[in-house]
Structure formats: structure tokens, C-alpha cells
Design a protein around this motif. Structure first.
Motif, mmCIF file in Angstrom:
data_model
loop_
_atom_site.group_PDB
_atom_site.id
_atom_site.type_symbol
_atom_site.label_atom_id
_atom_site.label_comp_id
_atom_site.label_asym_id
_atom_site.label_seq_id
_atom_site.Cartn_x
_atom_site.Cartn_y
_atom_site.Cartn_z
ATOM 1 N N THR A 121 0.837 -1.208 0.000
ATOM 2 C CA THR A 121 0.000 0.000 0.000
ATOM 3 C C THR A 121 0.868 1.253 0.000
ATOM 4 O OG1 THR A 121 -1.778 -1.145 1.179
ATOM 5 C CG2 THR A 121 -1.778 1.263 1.272
ATOM 6 N N GLU A 125 -0.227 5.026 -1.253
ATOM 7 C CA GLU A 125 -1.415 5.153 -0.412
ATOM 8 C C GLU A 125 -0.998 5.110 1.065
ATOM 9 O OE1 GLU A 125 -4.083 5.931 -1.907
ATOM 10 O OE2 GLU A 125 -3.694 5.270 -3.945
ATOM 11 N N ARG A 126 -1.964 5.241 1.947
ATOM 12 C CA ARG A 126 -1.683 5.342 3.385
ATOM 13 C C ARG A 126 -2.046 4.045 4.103
ATOM 14 N NH1 ARG A 126 -0.763 9.205 7.202
ATOM 15 N NH2 ARG A 126 -1.619 8.851 9.290
ATOM 16 N N GLU A 175 -2.775 2.455 7.463
ATOM 17 C CA GLU A 175 -3.232 2.969 8.748
ATOM 18 C C GLU A 175 -2.856 2.064 9.924
ATOM 19 O OE1 GLU A 175 -4.613 5.762 9.387
ATOM 20 O OE2 GLU A 175 -5.299 6.555 7.478
ATOM 21 N N ILE A 191 -5.507 -2.283 7.441
ATOM 22 C CA ILE A 191 -6.458 -1.196 7.201
ATOM 23 C C ILE A 191 -5.710 -0.032 6.569
ATOM 24 C CG2 ILE A 191 -8.076 0.410 8.269
ATOM 25 C CD1 ILE A 191 -8.358 -1.691 10.534
ATOM 26 N N SER A 192 -6.176 0.389 5.396
ATOM 27 C CA SER A 192 -5.488 1.431 4.647
ATOM 28 C C SER A 192 -6.472 2.492 4.176
ATOM 29 C CB SER A 192 -4.768 0.838 3.429
ATOM 30 O OG SER A 192 -3.867 -0.173 3.814
ATOM 31 N N GLU A 193 -5.927 3.672 3.919
ATOM 32 C CA GLU A 193 -6.708 4.756 3.338
ATOM 33 C C GLU A 193 -6.233 4.938 1.899
ATOM 34 O OE1 GLU A 193 -6.967 9.560 3.849
ATOM 35 O OE2 GLU A 193 -6.958 8.347 5.695
ATOM 36 N N VAL A 194 -7.093 4.608 0.942
ATOM 37 C CA VAL A 194 -6.696 4.652 -0.465
ATOM 38 C C VAL A 194 -7.507 5.705 -1.207
ATOM 39 C CG1 VAL A 194 -5.921 2.265 -0.542
ATOM 40 C CG2 VAL A 194 -8.312 2.784 -0.993
ATOM 41 N N SER A 195 -6.887 6.293 -2.197
ATOM 42 C CA SER A 195 -7.532 7.367 -2.949
ATOM 43 C C SER A 195 -8.487 6.785 -3.988
ATOM 44 C CB SER A 195 -6.474 8.228 -3.649
ATOM 45 O OG SER A 195 -5.745 7.448 -4.563
#
Length: 238
Positions: free
Chosen positions: A56, A61-62, A64, A77-81
Motif C-alpha cells: 500500500t 497510499e496510506r 493505517e 487497514i489502509s486509506e486509499v484514494s
């Protein structure tokens, strides 16, 4: 004569590692074995989910957090655009099955020299401690992973060279075979997470790249087998 004995010893050590790896896969799929190997189950989950997390990050991407549940399952758990493309999705999904293989191959390859062995043990032990603070969430991960990190660091400092080499090789094999910890997972469209249904990694890759999930299961298995073969060959090459 000495060369023959050395070759025989290498073959015996490689055979032992392969037997332990196959035995671990079989044990993981029994009730007693799952209990016996529980710390390694949590470690394989860490390898897998960190593979997703690092992929990720590489995709811009971020990452988390990494949640580990008492039953040994986990999730990155990730924050994706929303602007990400299907190739990024496929790479992030493949990070779980491939990341541990790459890490495991590096660990096994490091055992070619004593210095490399000790560095690899120190890096792995420190990584377990650092990631437990930064990304790991859940009591299970907080209890098991730091304890394993400290144990690995103790091996790096106190064990003799033969024990250190065997430990890093065994950990490397465990990392690579973690993709088969749950037999059939690669060859299904979905699995379970904390008792809830969820799409599998190969199912997610299939959704992104169209080819069926079983095709990607074969590809990922072949890559991990190749990584295991190459790393053992490199580590034990004269």
C-alpha cells in the motif's frame, strides 16, 4: 571425503527445513497443531498483513493499521484514494501472498554468512517491536509479536552460530509457507475474517485483472515455491 560430507550435511539441513515447512502446513490444519503453532500463526498473519501494508505504501497510499484477531486472522487497514487504478489494487492485494515470500527468501539468503544471519535476526526482531508500536492493533498482536521480537533478538545475541543460522532459516521458511497456512485460501474467491465473510486476495486480484482467482492462486504459489527454491539454493551454495 570432506566435500562429500559437507554436501551431505547441506542436503540433510535443506531436507529438514523442507520437512518442517510441510509439517507446519499439515499441523496448521489440525486443532492440536493450530494450538501448538499459535505464536507462529500470529507471526504469519503479521508477515501477510505487513505485506499488504508495505505494498500500500509503495503504491503511494496510506497504511493505517494492522489488526490481529484472537483466531489468528488479521486485516491491514489502509486509506486509499478513489483515483487509484486497478493495477494498484492488484498489487496491494498481491502484497499479502507475495510480501512474506520476498521477506522469507531474504531471511534464508542472509544465512549464507554469519554476519548476514545476525543482521537479519536483529532486523526482524526490531521490526516486530517497532511495527507493534506503529501499526499493530489488538491485544493478541500486542502480546505475541513483541514477545517473539524479543526472543529473536535474544537468539541474535546469545545463541551459537549454528543455532542462529537454523533459526533465521526456519523463520524464513515459515514466512514463505505462510501463504499456505490455510489450505485452499488461494484457490477460493472468499474467506473469513474474525468470523465474517470476505473476498480473498486472489479474488480481489481477479476482480482487478479479470483472469480467474484460481489462475492467480497458481501464479502466487509458483512464485513462492520459486523464492523458496532460490533462497535455499543460494544459502547453501558452496
Amino acid at each position: 571425503m570432506s566435500d562429500y560430507l559437507a554436501d551431505q550435511d547441506r542436503e540433510q539441513r535443506i531436507t529438514l527445513l523442507v520437512i518442517l515447512g510441510i509439517g507446519s502446513i499439515m499441523l496448521w490444519n489440525t486443532q492440536f497443531g493450530a494450538l501448538l503453532l499459535y505464536p507462529f500463526t500470529i507471526l504469519t498473519t503479521w508477515f501477510h498483513e505487513m505485506g499488504h501494508g508495505i505494498a500500500t505504501i509503495f503504491m503511494g497510499e496510506r497504511f493505517e493499521s494492522l489488526q490481529i484477531y484472537p483466531d489468528g486472522s488479521g486485516v491491514a487497514i489502509s486509506e486509499v484514494s478513489p483515483s487509484r487504478n486497478v493495477l494498484q489494487d492488484a498489487i496491494i492485494s498481491a502484497g499479502g501472498p507475495i510480501g512474506p515470500g520476498l521477506a522469507g527468501a531474504a531471511l534464508i539468503a542472509s544465512s549464507r554468512t554469519l554476519k548476514g544471519t545476525r543482521i537479519a535476526l536483529a532486523v526482524l526482531g526490531a521490526a516486530l517491536l517497532v511495527t507493534s508500536v506503529i501499526w499493530v492493533r489488538g491485544l493478541t498482536g500486542w502480546l505475541v509479536l513483541p514477545a517473539m521480537g524479543l526472543a529473536i533478538l535474544a537468539i541474535a545475541r546469545q545463541a551459537n552460530p549454528a543455532q542462529q543460522r537454523f533459526a533465521i532459516q526456519l523463520l524464513g521458511v515459515q514466512a514463505i509457507i505462510s501463504v499456505w497456512a490455510q489450505l485452499g485460501y488461494l484457490f477460493t474467491q472468499g474467506g473469513t475474517l474474525d468470523g465474517r465473510a470476505q473476498i480473498s486476495d486472489t479474488g480481489a486480484i481477479a476482480e482487478a485483472l479479470l483472469l480467474p482467482y484460481w489462475f492467480w492462486g497458481i501464479v502466487l504459489s509458483a512464485v513462492n515455491i520459486a523464492l523458496l527454491w532460490w533462497s535455499l539454493r543460494f544459502a547453501f551454495r558452496r
